[in-house]
Design an enzyme around this catalytic site. Structure first.
Site, PDB file in Angstrom:
ATOM      1  NE  ARG A  25      85.828   0.454  31.493  1.00 17.13           N
ATOM      2  CZ  ARG A  25      86.740   1.393  31.290  1.00 17.13           C
ATOM      3  NH1 ARG A  25      87.541   1.764  32.293  1.00 17.13           N
ATOM      4  NH2 ARG A  25      86.882   1.953  30.104  1.00 17.13           N
ATOM      5  CD  GLU A  37      79.529   0.982  25.438  1.00 17.44           C
ATOM      6  OE1 GLU A  37      79.716   1.975  24.698  1.00 17.44           O
ATOM      7  OE2 GLU A  37      80.435   0.417  26.068  1.00 17.44           O
ATOM      8  N   GLY A  81      71.336  15.577  27.050  1.00 19.18           N
ATOM      9  CA  GLY A  81      71.288  15.979  25.654  1.00 19.18           C
ATOM     10  C   GLY A  81      71.047  14.811  24.709  1.00 19.18           C
ATOM     11  CE1 TYR A 120      82.416   1.750  20.894  1.00 23.36           C
ATOM     12  CE2 TYR A 120      80.298   2.684  21.509  1.00 23.36           C
ATOM     13  CZ  TYR A 120      81.572   2.278  21.850  1.00 23.36           C
ATOM     14  OH  TYR A 120      81.982   2.372  23.148  1.00 23.36           O
ATOM     15  CG  ASP A 138      84.566   4.855  20.229  1.00 21.27           C
ATOM     16  OD1 ASP A 138      85.757   4.522  19.947  1.00 21.27           O
ATOM     17  OD2 ASP A 138      84.219   5.179  21.386  1.00 21.27           O
ATOM     18  CB  CYS A 203     101.003   5.389  24.746  1.00 24.29           C
ATOM     19  SG  CYS A 203     100.127   4.370  23.544  1.00 24.29           S
TER      20      CYS A 203
END
Length: 347
Positions: A25, A37, A81, A120, A138, A203
């Protein structure tokens, strides 16, 4: 989805005050955003941080990624992974070198055409690196949108994803599309949580959120039940000779393609040592379990010292240094790492 029209201002204000300080960022460089990403797909932020740093030290730009030897690429990715992500990352780097002279493409369509890049990821790079007003939808974003709008549609369906993408495309702020997309992701990752109760008191969209207002946060989003995973019982062979352990490379296609592994087979009563032309007294050395997206391995390890160093074609002996620096052994075999470390010495 009228609730979404009122979302950008409170969401962006919240994000700019509460966003986590993450290395990707701090840049608008598309290569670094792209790497982050891809790494973050199906992986927690905390797990990615060190990998991201090491990866960029080894491959600081597109050209160096395109030229990276495959074994080094896999070693850099070891433990993350979903190794096809790394292969597609390099394949896309080669596309950029071949088709764009090593310069990252700057349109959504061209970014979307790169190997391993879906809707995405293309939206995230387009908006964050190039300021294009393209949504990045996403699982986090689908969850946030479903709860805010009170939509009971199945978020695993293409129709629901298309619906949310279209709705967000109509409200994404033209002057801050990258911040808006990152804010939606951040809200889903840190407040509107996937597993456990959302932190609605924190929120910025609680006053807009239909799920919160109607007491339905536990019901949304709606997801179709996942298909049960197939369970495989496997025997893992930890075969030693002096100060090394035997590894073999997996096939170039399929699960864990091209990675190195401790030899293993479906548990069937077959005398695999004899099949491989090997001889050793084997002892039980522990059990392990690993869950893939569609298969679950239940493993039993047998360990022993071979009476000679000859191995089947394509197998190698790996000592401490090779396990540490050269061969990428996937986390599926992590349950047996201590057995190997105790035998070879920690690496």
């Amino acid at each position: 989805m009228d609730e979404l029209r009122q979302l950008p201002m409170p969401l962006l204000t919240w994000y700019r005050e509460n966003a986590r300080d993450l290395p990707w960022r701090r840049t608008s460089e598309p290569y670094r955003i792209w790497v982050s990403e891809i790494m973050l797909q199906q992986t927690r932020v905390a797990a990615v941080l060190d990998y991201y740093r090491r990866f960029l030290e080894a491959a600081p730009d597109i050209s160096s990624l395109a030229a990276l030897p495959e074994d080094q690429l896999m070693k850099l990715w070891q433990g993350l992974g979903y190794y096809s992500r790394a292969r597609n990352l390099q394949k896309a780097a080669c596309q950029i070198v071949d088709n764009y002279g090593g310069v990252f493409p700057n349109t959504y369509e061209d970014i979307r055409a790169l190997a391993g890049v879906g809707d995405y990821t293309a939206g995230a790079i387009s908006s964050i690196a190039f300021g294009l007003p393209v949504p990045a939808v996403d699982g986090n974003v689908l969850r946030v949108a479903a709860r805010i709008t009170g939509d009971g549609g199945d978020v695993t369906t293409p129709a629901m994803k298309k619906k949310v993408t279209q709705a967000l495309g109509e409200v994404i702020p033209l002057d801050a599309p990258g911040d808006f997309n990152q804010a939606m992701m951040e809200l889903g990752a840190t407040v509107c949580l996937p597993n456990g109760a959302p932190l609605c008191e924190r929120c910025p969209a609680a006053h807009l959120c239909r799920a919160f207002q109607e007491g339905r946060t536990g019901e949304l989003p709606v997801k179709a039940a996942k298909k049960a995973r197939r369970v495989e019982a496997r025997t893992v062979y930890l075969l030693f000779y002096r100060d090394s352990v035997a590894l073999r490379r997996r096939p170039e296609r399929g699960l864990l393609a091209g990675l190195w592994e401790y030899p293993n087979e479906l548990s069937s009563g077959t005398d695999w040592l004899s099949r491989w032309g090997l001889s050793a007294a084997l002892e039980r050395a522990g059990t392990g379990r690993h869950i893939f997206s569609h298969i679950e391995w239940h493993m039993t390890a047998l360990a022993g010292e071979l009476d000679r160093p000859d191995l089947p074609e394509g197998w190698v002996w790996a000592g401490r240094a090779e396990l540490r620096d050269t061969y990428a052994v996937p986390n599926a075999f992590q349950s047996f790492a201590q057995v190997v470390a105790d035998r070879l010495g920690h690496f």
